[in-house]
Scaffold this active site. Structure first.
Site, PDB file in Angstrom:
ATOM      1  N   ASP A 113     -25.804   9.494 -10.567  1.00 57.67           N
ATOM      2  CA  ASP A 113     -25.626   9.072 -11.964  1.00 57.67           C
ATOM      3  C   ASP A 113     -26.863   9.336 -12.826  1.00 57.67           C
ATOM      4  O   ASP A 113     -27.105   8.631 -13.799  1.00 57.67           O
ATOM      5  CB  ASP A 113     -25.269   7.562 -12.059  1.00 57.67           C
ATOM      6  CG  ASP A 113     -24.099   7.202 -11.180  1.00 57.67           C
ATOM      7  OD1 ASP A 113     -23.139   7.990 -11.160  1.00 57.67           O
ATOM      8  OD2 ASP A 113     -24.146   6.162 -10.505  1.00 57.67           O
ATOM      9  N   LYS A 139     -26.555  14.464 -14.254  1.00 58.45           N
ATOM     10  CA  LYS A 139     -26.412  15.868 -13.818  1.00 58.45           C
ATOM     11  C   LYS A 139     -25.401  16.595 -14.685  1.00 58.45           C
ATOM     12  O   LYS A 139     -25.573  17.749 -15.022  1.00 58.45           O
ATOM     13  CB  LYS A 139     -25.927  15.950 -12.362  1.00 58.45           C
ATOM     14  CG  LYS A 139     -26.965  15.588 -11.345  1.00 58.45           C
ATOM     15  CD  LYS A 139     -26.410  15.676  -9.947  1.00 58.45           C
ATOM     16  CE  LYS A 139     -25.379  14.620  -9.637  1.00 58.45           C
ATOM     17  NZ  LYS A 139     -25.856  13.237  -9.599  1.00 58.45           N
ATOM     18  N   GLY A 188     -18.573  11.457 -10.716  1.00 61.63           N
ATOM     19  CA  GLY A 188     -17.984  11.304 -12.048  1.00 61.63           C
ATOM     20  C   GLY A 188     -18.964  11.832 -13.062  1.00 61.63           C
ATOM     21  O   GLY A 188     -20.037  11.277 -13.246  1.00 61.63           O
ATOM     22  N   HIS A 189     -18.646  12.967 -13.665  1.00 65.80           N
ATOM     23  CA  HIS A 189     -19.550  13.557 -14.642  1.00 65.80           C
ATOM     24  C   HIS A 189     -18.973  13.358 -16.037  1.00 65.80           C
ATOM     25  O   HIS A 189     -17.860  13.780 -16.305  1.00 65.80           O
ATOM     26  CB  HIS A 189     -19.725  15.057 -14.372  1.00 65.80           C
ATOM     27  CG  HIS A 189     -20.462  15.332 -13.105  1.00 65.80           C
ATOM     28  ND1 HIS A 189     -20.390  16.530 -12.441  1.00 65.80           N
ATOM     29  CD2 HIS A 189     -21.300  14.562 -12.384  1.00 65.80           C
ATOM     30  CE1 HIS A 189     -21.154  16.473 -11.358  1.00 65.80           C
ATOM     31  NE2 HIS A 189     -21.710  15.291 -11.308  1.00 65.80           N
ATOM     32  N   THR A 190     -19.739  12.708 -16.890  1.00 64.80           N
ATOM     33  CA  THR A 190     -19.263  12.478 -18.249  1.00 64.80           C
ATOM     34  C   THR A 190     -19.868  13.534 -19.157  1.00 64.80           C
ATOM     35  O   THR A 190     -21.084  13.648 -19.262  1.00 64.80           O
ATOM     36  CB  THR A 190     -19.700  11.073 -18.728  1.00 64.80           C
ATOM     37  OG1 THR A 190     -19.261  10.138 -17.734  1.00 64.80           O
ATOM     38  CG2 THR A 190     -19.070  10.729 -20.057  1.00 64.80           C
ATOM     39  N   ARG A 239     -12.780  17.241  13.842  1.00 59.85           N
ATOM     40  CA  ARG A 239     -11.951  18.456  13.916  1.00 59.85           C
ATOM     41  C   ARG A 239     -10.448  18.175  13.945  1.00 59.85           C
ATOM     42  O   ARG A 239      -9.671  18.880  14.571  1.00 59.85           O
ATOM     43  CB  ARG A 239     -12.385  19.334  15.106  1.00 59.85           C
ATOM     44  CG  ARG A 239     -13.751  19.932  14.827  1.00 59.85           C
ATOM     45  CD  ARG A 239     -14.529  20.201  16.064  1.00 59.85           C
ATOM     46  NE  ARG A 239     -14.825  18.975  16.769  1.00 59.85           N
ATOM     47  CZ  ARG A 239     -15.395  18.942  17.966  1.00 59.85           C
ATOM     48  NH1 ARG A 239     -15.701  20.048  18.572  1.00 59.85           N
ATOM     49  NH2 ARG A 239     -15.646  17.794  18.545  1.00 59.85           N
ATOM     50  N   GLN A 261     -23.664  13.177  -6.457  1.00 62.44           N
ATOM     51  CA  GLN A 261     -24.407  11.999  -5.989  1.00 62.44           C
ATOM     52  C   GLN A 261     -25.918  12.272  -6.098  1.00 62.44           C
ATOM     53  O   GLN A 261     -26.316  13.044  -6.945  1.00 62.44           O
ATOM     54  CB  GLN A 261     -24.022  11.601  -4.556  1.00 62.44           C
ATOM     55  CG  GLN A 261     -22.599  11.028  -4.438  1.00 62.44           C
ATOM     56  CD  GLN A 261     -21.536  12.105  -4.429  1.00 62.44           C
ATOM     57  OE1 GLN A 261     -21.629  13.082  -3.715  1.00 62.44           O
ATOM     58  NE2 GLN A 261     -20.506  11.937  -5.242  1.00 62.44           N
TER      59      GLN A 261
HETATM   60  P1  IMP Z   1     -18.616   7.103  -1.058  1.00 59.78           P
HETATM   61  O1  IMP Z   1     -19.289   8.386  -1.417  1.00 59.78           O
HETATM   62  O2  IMP Z   1     -17.445   6.777  -1.952  1.00 59.78           O
HETATM   63  O3  IMP Z   1     -18.287   7.016   0.392  1.00 59.78           O
HETATM   64  O4  IMP Z   1     -19.677   5.920  -1.317  1.00 59.78           O
HETATM   65  C1  IMP Z   1     -20.878   5.788  -0.567  1.00 59.78           C
HETATM   66  C2  IMP Z   1     -22.024   5.307  -1.448  1.00 59.78           C
HETATM   67  O5  IMP Z   1     -22.353   6.318  -2.386  1.00 59.78           O
HETATM   68  C3  IMP Z   1     -21.686   4.057  -2.281  1.00 59.78           C
HETATM   69  O6  IMP Z   1     -22.881   3.307  -2.435  1.00 59.78           O
HETATM   70  C4  IMP Z   1     -21.290   4.633  -3.618  1.00 59.78           C
HETATM   71  O7  IMP Z   1     -21.487   3.722  -4.679  1.00 59.78           O
HETATM   72  C5  IMP Z   1     -22.242   5.814  -3.721  1.00 59.78           C
HETATM   73  N1  IMP Z   1     -21.728   6.894  -4.560  1.00 59.78           N
HETATM   74  C6  IMP Z   1     -20.794   7.811  -4.247  1.00 59.78           C
HETATM   75  N2  IMP Z   1     -20.596   8.666  -5.265  1.00 59.78           N
HETATM   76  C7  IMP Z   1     -21.443   8.294  -6.227  1.00 59.78           C
HETATM   77  C8  IMP Z   1     -21.738   8.822  -7.523  1.00 59.78           C
HETATM   78  O8  IMP Z   1     -21.188   9.824  -7.985  1.00 59.78           O
HETATM   79  N3  IMP Z   1     -22.696   8.150  -8.225  1.00 59.78           N
HETATM   80  C9  IMP Z   1     -23.348   7.071  -7.728  1.00 59.78           C
HETATM   81  N4  IMP Z   1     -23.119   6.554  -6.527  1.00 59.78           N
HETATM   82  C10 IMP Z   1     -22.166   7.157  -5.782  1.00 59.78           C
END
Ligand code: IMP
Length: 427
Positions: free
Chosen positions: A13, A16, A40-42, A141, A223
């Site tokens: 967040d 990016k 989630g890209h805004t 797999r 991420q």
């Molecule tokens: P998952 O990727 O949904 O399995 O979540 C694993 C961890 O990564 C959790 O703490 C989520 O909040 C965090 N996370 C996953 N995707 C994002 C993102 O795009 N932004 C911020 N945190 C993320």
């Protein structure tokens, strides 16, 4: 060659989407290499707001080709929905999109279990988008690739889908959620497979050919560094390699094709989900940052945990990603503070260290310095000279401590509210 990787240098967040969108203006190809609909890209351009979870942020530029690599996990209906949302605002995505047939499919039953197991003391606080289960199945797999998905009528692909459904029907019953059936799953697959089939291609060839032809290629991370499966704050991480090296494995190109790596960082820190966050603010100061920065998840709407900038964490990101430049976002959010606290070191086991004690975060104590604050005028700055002096000093000190130049400074959500201080493409 001019291939650039853009990654999150914190816990995700960092902005990016905005930075890739800006860089993509001069790119030919934008490639995503890891993660799935957890991102989630805004994007805000000319008053239009678009949130993408799977499509790369370059999608807003009508001439840019977009590629989704083999390292991704894809929720088929989210992909189709995003393409249609783009079409509704006049962006024709299909002719310029290549999706790797090697990317894995996230089925509704995988997301359901992800959500169902998101409680209890060992819960990660995931986005509930089926990321962990899909990558686990891939590593075991027994996963279903997008190629299997679109070829569901062939005996080979049908067998692969049936085998996965079989495993998941046992798991679902054990977890007390609705068990999937093969017929139900095939009924889900059929209409989506027709939409997705024409998009499949070889992402590795697309990226390699473009780099070799001297085109500008951007690999867009999802991420952030500290959520990387190997190098993040395990087990509170995502299930993919979010670091720059993930671009090589996730797309299928060699490290020699990458010339530069830009790390995005906020002027402060946020984290969603559970896990270590040493500079976290509890109480009114954290609430103020959350409100000023609109720190609510683009995917889940969850309030983000907020805290001060962590320079040892940025030094860590500089190392594990090989950063060649930084982009600092949301500088405007800190406006109005007399002093801005910044974590410059950690005290751990009686020693002071300036590198992140990543294996001792539970007992590390952040050491803060108070840096001079700046006024709200910063939001109007459109070039370096217009940046308040305190902001220029702030950026210079980050450069000095992290030993990476700050190439981009962002002072607002709009594309125009960005100061490019140095070229990020090497040519
Ligand atoms: P998952 O990727 O949904 O399995 O979540 C694993 C961890 O990564 C959790 O703490 C989520 O909040 C965090 N996370 C996953 N995707 C994002 C993102 O795009 N932004 C911020 N945190 C993320």
């Amino acid at each position: 060659m001019a291939a650039l990787v853009v990654i999150g240098a914190q816990w995700g967040d960092e902005g990016k989407g905005k930075v890739v969108d800006l860089i993509a203006e001069r790119a030919d190809l934008v490639v995503r290499y890891a993660g799935g609909a957890n991102a989630g890209h805004t994007l805000k351009v000319k008053g239009q707001k678009l949130v993408t979870h799977l499509l790369p942020s370059g999608v807003m530029h009508p001439k840019v080709r977009c590629v989704l690599g083999a390292g991704m996990v894809i929720v088929p209906e989210v992909l189709v929905e995003e393409i249609k949302t783009c079409e509704a605002i006049g962006l024709d995505v299909r002719p310029r999109l290549t999706v790797s047939g090697r990317a894995h499919v996230t089925f509704p039953f995988q997301s359901a279990i992800d959500r169902a197991s998101n409680a209890g003391p060992r819960a990660i606080g995931t986005t509930g988008r089926g990321i962990g289960p899909t990558y686990s199945d891939k590593a075991a797999r027994i996963g279903v690739t997008l190629r299997d998905f679109v070829e569901f009528e062939t005996p080979r692909a049908r067998d692969a889908i049936a085998a996965l459904v079989e495993v998941w029907s046992h798991r679902a019953r054990a977890a007390g959620v609705e068990a999937p059936t093969l017929d139900g799953t095939l009924a889900y697959v059929a209409p989506l497979a027709r939409e997705i089939a024409p998009l499949l291609g070889d992402a590795s060839v697309a990226a390699w050919t473009a780099v070799r032809a001297g085109k500008r290629v951007v690999f867009e991370g999802a991420q952030g560094t500290l959520l990387d499966l190997d190098h993040g704050t395990y087990p509170f991480v995502t299930s993919s390699n979010t670091v720059a090296g993930g671009a090589c494995t996730g797309v299928g190109i060699g490290p020699t094709m990458i010339e530069a790596v830009v790390g995005i960082t906020k002027a402060y820190c946020t984290r969603v989900g559970h896990g270590a966050f040493p500079t976290e603010l509890h109480g009114p100061e954290g609430d103020r940052l959350r409100e000023a920065g609109e720190e609510y998840g683009a995917t889940t709407g969850r309030p983000r945990r907020c805290g001060w900038l962590d320079l040892p964490a940025l030094r860590y990101a500089a190392r594990v990603n090989g950063l060649t430049a930084l982009a600092v976002t949301k500088i405007d959010v800190l406006a109005g503070m007399e002093h801005v606290p910044v974590c410059v070191a950690y005290e751990v086991d009686g020693a002071t260290v300036t590198d992140l004690p990543v294996d001792a975060l539970d007992r590390a104590k952040p050491v803060f310095e108070q840096w001079e604050g700046w006024s709200a005028e910063v939001a109007h700055a459109r070039d370096e000279a217009a940046l308040p002096k305190a902001v220029r000093r702030y950026l210079a000190r980050i450069e000095e401590r992290v030993e990476v130049p700050v190439a981009i400074a962002s002072v607002g959500a709009e594309r125009e509210a960005t100061i490019v201080r140095r070229e990020v493409f090497t040519r």
